[in-house]
Scaffold this active site. Structure first.
Site, PDB file in Angstrom:
ATOM      1  N   PRO A 144       0.771  -1.249   0.000  1.00 41.67           N
ATOM      2  CA  PRO A 144       0.000   0.000   0.000  1.00 41.67           C
ATOM      3  C   PRO A 144       0.806   1.306   0.000  1.00 41.67           C
ATOM      4  CG  PRO A 144       0.029  -0.920   2.193  1.00 41.67           C
ATOM      5  CD  PRO A 144       0.744  -1.907   1.305  1.00 41.67           C
ATOM      6  N   CYS A 145       1.445   1.608  -1.111  1.00 46.01           N
ATOM      7  CA  CYS A 145       2.235   2.841  -1.191  1.00 46.01           C
ATOM      8  C   CYS A 145       1.348   4.083  -1.081  1.00 46.01           C
ATOM      9  CB  CYS A 145       3.104   2.857  -2.446  1.00 46.01           C
ATOM     10  SG  CYS A 145       2.229   2.550  -3.975  1.00 46.01           S
TER      11      CYS A 145
END
Length: 180
Positions: A144-145
């Site tokens: 989850p950047c």
């Protein structure tokens, strides 16, 4: 890099943030690409053919069935994490270390800044390198950047675009939903 004798497979799925290209090998999900209209899809698949050692084919064996269900559940609000086998072969070194920390250490509904993530992997002062790792993330959403923000509270960059990042953070309750 054909994994376990299986040719990589791809599918484009609809989502609340537009079409997503999902690619998997026999090891697991290897790539997610945003805005996967025909042109983006074809360019991504051409790049992946070189990197994976075989051109991905369109989902003939159902290798992507579970990832597709997981993405549907995430966007429907029924899942807060992706529990999928991942193929990390498109990343290595520092980038892989950062992405693994992000995947395991920044849960749904939380954010971390670039500097904090650099500290977590034992590289204080490497915030810019963490930003580069986010930009090279082959598995956005699953890794989850979108949960990595600037130290002063700004959104920071995002491969899917700032509006997509804003929408994902709103979906996870970090930001308020837009009024209109």
């Amino acid at each position: 890099m054909e994994s376990k004798g299986q040719v990589p497979e791809w599918a484009v799925v609809g989502s609340d943030i537009g079409p997503l290209l999902l690619v998997a090998t026999g090891v697991g999900l290897v790539n997610v690409a945003f805005h996967a209209g025909e042109r983006v899809r074809d360019q991504a698949l051409a790049r992946l053919a070189d990197r994976l050692g075989a051109p991905p084919v369109e989902n003939p064996s159902g290798l992507l069935a579970e990832p597709i269900r997981a993405f549907d559940a995430y966007f429907a609000g029924r899942a807060r994490e992706f529990r999928l086998p991942l193929d990390w072969s498109l990343t290595s070194g520092f980038n892989r270390q950062v992405l693994r920390e992000l995947a395991s250490g920044v849960p749904y509904g939380t954010v971390v800044n670039y500097g904090e993530l650099a500290e977590r992997v034992g590289q204080p002062g490497a915030a810019q390198a963490v930003g580069a790792a986010m930009g090279a993330n082959p598995l956005p959403l699953v890794v989850p950047c979108h949960r990595v923000v600037e130290s002063q509270g700004g959104l920071g960059g995002f491969g899917g675009g700032r509006e997509t990042k804003r929408r994902l953070l709103a979906l996870e309750g970090v930001l308020p939903e837009p009024l209109f």
